[in-house]
Design a protein around this motif. Structure first.
Motif, PDB file in Angstrom:
ATOM      1  N   SER A  98       0.833  -1.206   0.000  1.00 38.86           N
ATOM      2  CA  SER A  98       0.000   0.000   0.000  1.00 38.86           C
ATOM      3  C   SER A  98       0.864   1.252   0.000  1.00 38.86           C
ATOM      4  N   ALA A  99       1.892   1.249   0.848  1.00 37.65           N
ATOM      5  CA  ALA A  99       2.787   2.402   0.925  1.00 37.65           C
ATOM      6  C   ALA A  99       3.529   2.600  -0.399  1.00 37.65           C
ATOM      7  N   TYR A 100       3.940   1.499  -1.014  1.00 36.86           N
ATOM      8  CA  TYR A 100       4.663   1.585  -2.280  1.00 36.86           C
ATOM      9  C   TYR A 100       3.795   2.227  -3.361  1.00 36.86           C
ATOM     10  N   MET A 101       2.535   1.837  -3.405  1.00 40.75           N
ATOM     11  CA  MET A 101       1.633   2.394  -4.421  1.00 40.75           C
ATOM     12  C   MET A 101       1.425   3.891  -4.220  1.00 40.75           C
ATOM     13  N   ILE A 102       1.265   4.301  -2.950  1.00 40.41           N
ATOM     14  CA  ILE A 102       1.086   5.730  -2.660  1.00 40.41           C
ATOM     15  C   ILE A 102       2.336   6.512  -3.073  1.00 40.41           C
ATOM     16  N   ALA A 103       3.497   5.956  -2.727  1.00 41.69           N
ATOM     17  CA  ALA A 103       4.754   6.639  -3.049  1.00 41.69           C
ATOM     18  C   ALA A 103       4.928   6.784  -4.560  1.00 41.69           C
ATOM     19  N   GLN A 104       4.570   5.729  -5.306  1.00 42.16           N
ATOM     20  CA  GLN A 104       4.720   5.772  -6.759  1.00 42.16           C
ATOM     21  C   GLN A 104       3.787   6.800  -7.396  1.00 42.16           C
ATOM     22  N   GLU A 105       2.591   6.898  -6.849  1.00 41.92           N
ATOM     23  CA  GLU A 105       1.586   7.773  -7.451  1.00 41.92           C
ATOM     24  C   GLU A 105       1.738   9.238  -7.032  1.00 41.92           C
ATOM     25  N   GLU A 106       2.137   9.454  -5.790  1.00 44.62           N
ATOM     26  CA  GLU A 106       2.117  10.822  -5.258  1.00 44.62           C
ATOM     27  C   GLU A 106       3.491  11.391  -4.879  1.00 44.62           C
ATOM     28  N   TYR A 107       4.493  10.523  -4.692  1.00 38.56           N
ATOM     29  CA  TYR A 107       5.756  11.008  -4.130  1.00 38.56           C
ATOM     30  C   TYR A 107       6.971  10.473  -4.902  1.00 38.56           C
ATOM     31  N   GLU A 108       6.845  10.303  -6.192  1.00 41.83           N
ATOM     32  CA  GLU A 108       7.941   9.752  -6.981  1.00 41.83           C
ATOM     33  C   GLU A 108       9.192  10.619  -6.846  1.00 41.83           C
ATOM     34  N   GLY A 109      10.295   9.971  -6.515  1.00 42.69           N
ATOM     35  CA  GLY A 109      11.555  10.683  -6.325  1.00 42.69           C
ATOM     36  C   GLY A 109      11.700  11.311  -4.958  1.00 42.69           C
ATOM     37  N   LYS A 110      10.640  11.276  -4.167  1.00 42.49           N
ATOM     38  CA  LYS A 110      10.655  11.871  -2.822  1.00 42.49           C
ATOM     39  C   LYS A 110      10.617  10.819  -1.713  1.00 42.49           C
TER      40      LYS A 110
END
Length: 289
Positions: A98-110
């Motif tokens: 779940s965390a990975y999906m959020i990071a990919q969608e909203e926080y790429e590179g961050k």
């Protein structure tokens, strides 16, 4: 100060206070107990958790909500440029994915979510390693790559005191639990990578401890290619019995001399399924960078 923040969750065994001292942010894992929400180390202590288990309360694990993760990440990113987030192993919970999906969608590179298959004291060590690498000036990408590269270089062995909670959680059949209880078996479980698997069955606690110590020695010699004493970490864990945990620490240190074994209560997310009275030992290769 490093501009990379390290975040883990409370499955690492790092308390909120310890996190502040270490400079590591800790996401409290949520639980549902008799229909009420609790958060580890916020409004649920180890003692309260096992008291509720003893009362046969309906206890279930959950995962941090997307909103709670994003709120924390947004807050941390006000002071840091990037985040390394190390949740519990994806083989034991859906929270990592779940965390990975959020990071990919909203926080790429961050935000970099690291699935390096760790839990409890091995997850704690990964957080400490990540912090050391960040403080040494490694990039977020380099830290991610190193943690993933070394993810299989760790083993956990856990001896259960009771089969009741595995049966209650549907992880073994009532018949198998009844037979194991009748024979007074002490199952030894292992985590090497994603899953919690059966490893051996002991008739006594002493035999179970011996099995775990021999398994750790075998991993050091065979699985990890005969590491020198200074090239690995040994850590231990227990559920709801600090006296037994401290005695176990002495036994492991005597059997594998040359180090001071770190000891923590086992993660409540694991304790929920295995119950009180469990003991664990881990070996993890040191990360060199």
């Amino acid at each position: 100060m490093s501009k990379i923040a390290i975040i883990t969750d409370s499955n690492s065994g790092i308390t909120q206070k310890q996190g502040e001292e270490l400079g590591i942010f800790v996401v409290p894992m949520p639980f549902m107990i008799n229909g009420e929400d609790y958060f580890e180390d916020i409004n649920l202590t180890q003692e309260q958790f096992y008291q509720k288990l003893a009362e046969d309360a309906q206890v279930s694990t959950s995962q941090p909500t997307p909103d709670s993760l994003m709120t924390l990440w947004d807050s941390v990113l006000k002071d840091y440029e990037q985040i390394i987030y190390i949740p519990m192993s994806s083989g034991l919970s859906g929270s990592c994915q779940s965390a990975y999906m959020i990071a990919q969608e909203e926080y790429e590179g961050k935000v970099f979510v690291i699935d390096n298959q760790r839990i409890s004291v091995t997850q704690r060590q990964s957080a400490l390693d990540a912090k050391a690498m960040a403080d040494a000036g490694l990039s977020a990408e380099a830290i991610r790559d190193k943690l993933i590269e070394t993810k299989m270089e760790s083993s956990i062995y856990i001896m259960l005191d009771t089969l009741h909670y595995l049966k209650k959680g549907g992880r073994i059949t009532p018949a198998a639990a009844a037979l194991g209880t009748l024979l007074r078996l002490k199952p030894v479980l292992q985590i090497q990578g994603e899953k919690l698997d059966a490893f051996a069955k002991a008739r006594t606690s002493a035999q179970g401890k011996s099995i775990m110590i021999n398994a750790i020695k075998a991993d050091i010699e065979n699985r990890f290619g005969g590491m020198e004493a200074g090239d690995f970490w040994i850590a231990g864990a227990y559920t709801n019995n600090i006296e037994a945990g401290l005695e176990w620490k002495k036994e492991v240190e005597a059997a594998i001399p040359g180090f001071d074994m770190h000891l923590d209560p086992l993660s409540l997310s694991v304790g929920c399924h295995i119950g009180p009275g469990a003991l664990a030992v881990t070996v993890t290769r040191k990360v060199h960078f």
